[in-house]
Scaffold this active site. Structure first.
Site, PDB file in Angstrom:
ATOM      1  N   GLU A  82       0.871  -1.186   0.000  1.00  0.00           N
ATOM      2  CA  GLU A  82       0.000   0.000   0.000  1.00  0.00           C
ATOM      3  C   GLU A  82       0.905   1.232   0.000  1.00  0.00           C
ATOM      4  O   GLU A  82       1.824   1.316   0.810  1.00  0.00           O
ATOM      5  CB  GLU A  82      -0.930  -0.009   1.214  1.00  0.00           C
ATOM      6  CG  GLU A  82      -1.836   1.201   1.355  1.00  0.00           C
ATOM      7  CD  GLU A  82      -2.623   1.527   0.099  1.00  0.00           C
ATOM      8  OE1 GLU A  82      -3.469   0.741  -0.308  1.00  0.00           O
ATOM      9  OE2 GLU A  82      -2.373   2.607  -0.498  1.00  0.00           O
ATOM     10  N   ASP A 132      -7.549   1.155  -8.176  1.00  0.00           N
ATOM     11  CA  ASP A 132      -8.102   2.458  -8.599  1.00  0.00           C
ATOM     12  C   ASP A 132      -8.561   2.374 -10.059  1.00  0.00           C
ATOM     13  O   ASP A 132      -7.793   2.003 -10.927  1.00  0.00           O
ATOM     14  CB  ASP A 132      -7.032   3.541  -8.448  1.00  0.00           C
ATOM     15  CG  ASP A 132      -6.670   3.738  -6.989  1.00  0.00           C
ATOM     16  OD1 ASP A 132      -7.560   4.037  -6.185  1.00  0.00           O
ATOM     17  OD2 ASP A 132      -5.477   3.558  -6.657  1.00  0.00           O
TER      18      ASP A 132
HETATM   19  C1  SAM Z   1      -9.551   2.002  -4.553  1.00  0.00           C
HETATM   20  S1  SAM Z   1      -8.409   1.625  -3.286  1.00  0.00           S
HETATM   21  C2  SAM Z   1      -8.932  -0.002  -2.715  1.00  0.00           C
HETATM   22  C3  SAM Z   1      -8.426  -0.315  -1.345  1.00  0.00           C
HETATM   23  C4  SAM Z   1      -8.883  -1.666  -0.754  1.00  0.00           C
HETATM   24  N1  SAM Z   1      -8.369  -2.768  -1.507  1.00  0.00           N
HETATM   25  C5  SAM Z   1     -10.376  -1.728  -0.670  1.00  0.00           C
HETATM   26  O1  SAM Z   1     -10.998  -2.476  -1.445  1.00  0.00           O
HETATM   27  O2  SAM Z   1     -10.942  -1.025   0.175  1.00  0.00           O
HETATM   28  C6  SAM Z   1      -6.924   1.213  -4.198  1.00  0.00           C
HETATM   29  C7  SAM Z   1      -5.710   1.220  -3.314  1.00  0.00           C
HETATM   30  O3  SAM Z   1      -4.581   0.782  -4.073  1.00  0.00           O
HETATM   31  C8  SAM Z   1      -3.449   1.555  -3.716  1.00  0.00           C
HETATM   32  N2  SAM Z   1      -2.532   1.528  -4.869  1.00  0.00           N
HETATM   33  C9  SAM Z   1      -2.749   2.070  -6.083  1.00  0.00           C
HETATM   34  N3  SAM Z   1      -1.712   1.824  -6.892  1.00  0.00           N
HETATM   35  C10 SAM Z   1      -0.820   1.099  -6.162  1.00  0.00           C
HETATM   36  C11 SAM Z   1       0.451   0.567  -6.454  1.00  0.00           C
HETATM   37  N4  SAM Z   1       1.012   0.726  -7.656  1.00  0.00           N
HETATM   38  N5  SAM Z   1       1.108  -0.103  -5.496  1.00  0.00           N
HETATM   39  C12 SAM Z   1       0.542  -0.268  -4.262  1.00  0.00           C
HETATM   40  N6  SAM Z   1      -0.672   0.231  -3.922  1.00  0.00           N
HETATM   41  C13 SAM Z   1      -1.335   0.905  -4.862  1.00  0.00           C
HETATM   42  C14 SAM Z   1      -4.026   2.944  -3.440  1.00  0.00           C
HETATM   43  O4  SAM Z   1      -3.207   3.716  -2.594  1.00  0.00           O
HETATM   44  C15 SAM Z   1      -5.365   2.603  -2.786  1.00  0.00           C
HETATM   45  O5  SAM Z   1      -5.288   2.545  -1.384  1.00  0.00           O
END
Ligand code: SAM
Length: 222
Positions: A82, A132
């Site tokens: 994360e 995302d």
């Molecule tokens: C829409 S949120 C979903 C969070 C969680 N999985 C949920 O369902 O509640 C997407 C998460 O992925 C993380 N994220 C996006 N790109 C990433 C990357 N390249 N590496 C690690 N984390 C990432 C973002 O910071 C965000 O917290």
């Protein structure tokens, strides 16, 4: 296998960090216990002190789902990624509260972690819960799941290992399905046992409230 440059799938935000999250983020002892930020070519046996299978969870958000799955399956190791600091602080609190010893975490970008830290053919599975969606067309290039990413994960998962993806964006789901259909390394799976009756995530709740359709995708590596 490496993919050298990539457009980041996130924008770093300075979210609100609570006092207890701060306390955990500061604790240096977590560097060795949970935080694996700088270790290259990870050796899971050394990291977890056992030979259990290892699952990589990308973008665990507030960490609640990862914590509940890790509690249900103590015989599986989990590495959670994360980039959002308050998410890291949050999961550190939960790991401590629940005395969990089968989760390690890192704030590395997932593509960077896969390229430089995760050995080929080493993972039992990879999960992405609600990556995302980058809904605007001009931002689609920021979506983490693309052809290159699927090629990359296909090199990191063991034979018969799994990929689990969920999204509440139908347009993203359609694209992901096409990408997997065109990649001969994977076959569709009905469900991955770890996620049967799983908890609903924070972003999933939001998607449901917005009336979005939740798509669950599961694949095995041939
Ligand atoms: C829409 S949120 C979903 C969070 C969680 N999985 C949920 O369902 O509640 C997407 C998460 O992925 C993380 N994220 C996006 N790109 C990433 C990357 N390249 N590496 C690690 N984390 C990432 C973002 O910071 C965000 O917290």
């Amino acid at each position: 296998m490496k993919f050298v440059s990539h457009i980041k799938s996130y924008v770093k935000r300075n979210g609100r960090i609570t006092t207890s999250q701060k306390k955990f983020l500061k604790k240096k002892e977590y560097d060795n216990n949970f935080f694996i930020i700088s270790k290259k070519n990870l050796n899971y046996k050394e990291l977890f002190n056992n030979s259990n299978p290892c699952v990589l969870d990308i973008g665990f958000g507030d960490g609640k789902l990862l914590i509940s799955i890790a509690k249900k399956f103590p015989e599986i190791n989990f590495i959670g990624l994360e980039v959002y600091e308050s998410g890291i602080g949050n999961i550190l609190c939960q790991i401590d509260e629940n005395k969990i010893n089968n989760i390690k975490i890192s704030n590395l970008d997932a593509v960077e972690a896969l390229n430089n830290h995760i050995n080929d053919k080493s993972l039992f599975g990879i999960s992405l819960f609600f990556p995302d969606p980058w809904p605007k067309k001009k931002h689609h290039k920021r979506r983490i799941i693309n052809d290159q990413f699927i090629k990359l994960i296909s090199t990191k998962v063991k034979k018969n290992g799994f990929i689990k993806i969920t999204t509440d964006w139908s347009n993203y789901a359609d694209i992901i399905i096409k990408l997997f259909d065109h990649n001969n390394n994977f076959k569709k799976a009905h469900e991955i046992y770890l996620y049967k009756n799983r908890d609903i995530t924070k972003f999933e709740k939001r998607g449901i409230l917005l009336g979005n359709k939740i798509t669950e995708l599961s694949y095995f590596l041939n």
